[in-house]
Design an enzyme around this catalytic site. Sequence first.
Site, PDB file in Angstrom:
ATOM      1  CG  HIS A  67       2.470  63.108  69.514  1.00 57.53           C
ATOM      2  ND1 HIS A  67       1.491  63.671  68.742  1.00 57.53           N
ATOM      3  CD2 HIS A  67       2.935  62.061  68.800  1.00 57.53           C
ATOM      4  CE1 HIS A  67       1.364  62.992  67.611  1.00 57.53           C
ATOM      5  NE2 HIS A  67       2.216  62.004  67.634  1.00 57.53           N
ATOM      6  N   PRO A 107     -14.170  69.135  74.109  1.00 53.44           N
ATOM      7  CG  PRO A 107     -14.586  68.264  71.986  1.00 53.44           C
ATOM      8  CD  PRO A 107     -15.229  69.017  73.097  1.00 53.44           C
ATOM      9  CE1 TYR A 124      -3.917  69.491  74.263  1.00 48.55           C
ATOM     10  CE2 TYR A 124      -2.120  67.897  74.334  1.00 48.55           C
ATOM     11  CZ  TYR A 124      -3.284  68.372  73.759  1.00 48.55           C
ATOM     12  OH  TYR A 124      -3.833  67.708  72.681  1.00 48.55           O
ATOM     13  CE1 TYR A 148      -4.417  70.353  70.252  1.00 46.30           C
ATOM     14  CE2 TYR A 148      -6.733  70.924  70.450  1.00 46.30           C
ATOM     15  CZ  TYR A 148      -5.670  70.093  70.770  1.00 46.30           C
ATOM     16  OH  TYR A 148      -5.877  69.022  71.611  1.00 46.30           O
TER      17      TYR A 148
END
Length: 383
Positions: free
Chosen positions: A72, A285, A377, A194
């Site tokens: 991704h 998480p 990230y 998200y």
Amino acid sequence: MRTQVGIVGAGPAGLTLARLLELAGIESVVLEARSREYCEARIRAGVLEQGTTDLLREAGVGGRLEREGIVHHGISLQFDGERHRIPLSDLAGGRSIVIYGQTEVVKDLIEARLASGLPIHFETPVEAVDAARGIVRFEGGELECDVIAGCDGFHGVCRASLPAGSFREFEREYPYGWLGILADVAPSIDELVYAHHERGFALLSLRSPTRSRYYLQCRPDEELSEWPDDRIWEELHRRTAVDGGTLHDGPVLEKGVTGMRSYVCEPMRHGRLFLAGDAAHIVPPTGAKGLNLAIHDVRTLAEALVQRYESGAESLLDAYSDHCLRRVWRCEHFSWWMTTMLHLPPGGDAFDLRLQHSQLRYVTTSAAQASALAENYVGLAEV
Ligand code: RFL
Ligand code: PHB
């Protein structure tokens, strides 16, 4: 029994370390409390940083990851009913993430070790370790080691065996948890979403072209019986609805609730004991960092052990804790930041929501902010 490196725990940290040591010709014994079936079925992480996938490939366990992992290049942040794409690779020097379940990483590592004719002692819970003398005690036996790798997760015995007062703990518990499901349905998204919502956070993720992995913010002590499948789907629809987007329901194969915490134990080394992965630190998480941090720890430990056995020098072992803790704290901050930006605080009011909206808008409109999110990230090369 005697060995060079005694590894407590056959999760991603312990198994990866065992593999790296095997390749370097260093002997190890792996002791795991649970059965092989249990270890291979534990559904957890799904997002691998490029540094993690590079390491697994270099360690010769990247074959299936290469074929089945899904690369991704972006994620979306959703708020106010709209999705905003963060082009991770464009913003982070071409780096990307790979979607490949932790269960699969663990299966590949177990298979590789057994194929090399090396055992993993399953169903052998360690009862205590002696960090000063390098002794691992389990039912009916003792293992004498040059070095013990404490890879036994947050509830393990390695950290718990240390004398009180010999380490410092840093901790935050969050007043929310995640209800996670694995569903037998094609993911309704191309990239992770998200979603911030006034009813609570939701995350749309995936495991394969036919398996979706979705999460809902809930109370940390939420009873699963309060969440029949219909309610889960209804809530996922509400929290992730966008114009033109449809979420497809399907059979729920697995569901569970996890609490969320941040935790760090300092230092990560005590005499002959080196803590690695969740045994030393926990992140919520939301930043997808836990597994990746665990792999970084054991890569650092393996390099230090190679130095020790090749030259007798211990400078890298001495630097292990400080080196790892730099990345640990970066990931602690990033995970805390993502978590507090996206979750509804219980008892929160319009003021909290306005602040979160403002931050989300800033992150999705400012190139500098989006780049900061992206490089954290996908995983920073240097910390
Ligand atoms: P583990 O996986 O907990 O493995 C520890 C192993 O030690 C064994 N053990 C013992 N063995 C012998 N004797 C004893 N006394 C023992 N006590 C325990 C246990 O049975 C187990 O096999 O730790 P490790 O290897 O440090 O790996 C850490 C990761 O598992 C963890 O950080 C991640 O799963 C966190 N995480 C995520 N991380 C990511 O990088 N990306 C993600 O997308 C991501 N998503 C997640 C997550 C964790 C989650 N949960 C359930 C906490 C999503 C969730 C929902
Ligand atoms: C997952 O797919 O399980 C997952 C993805 C992203 C996260 C956490 C978990 O931040």
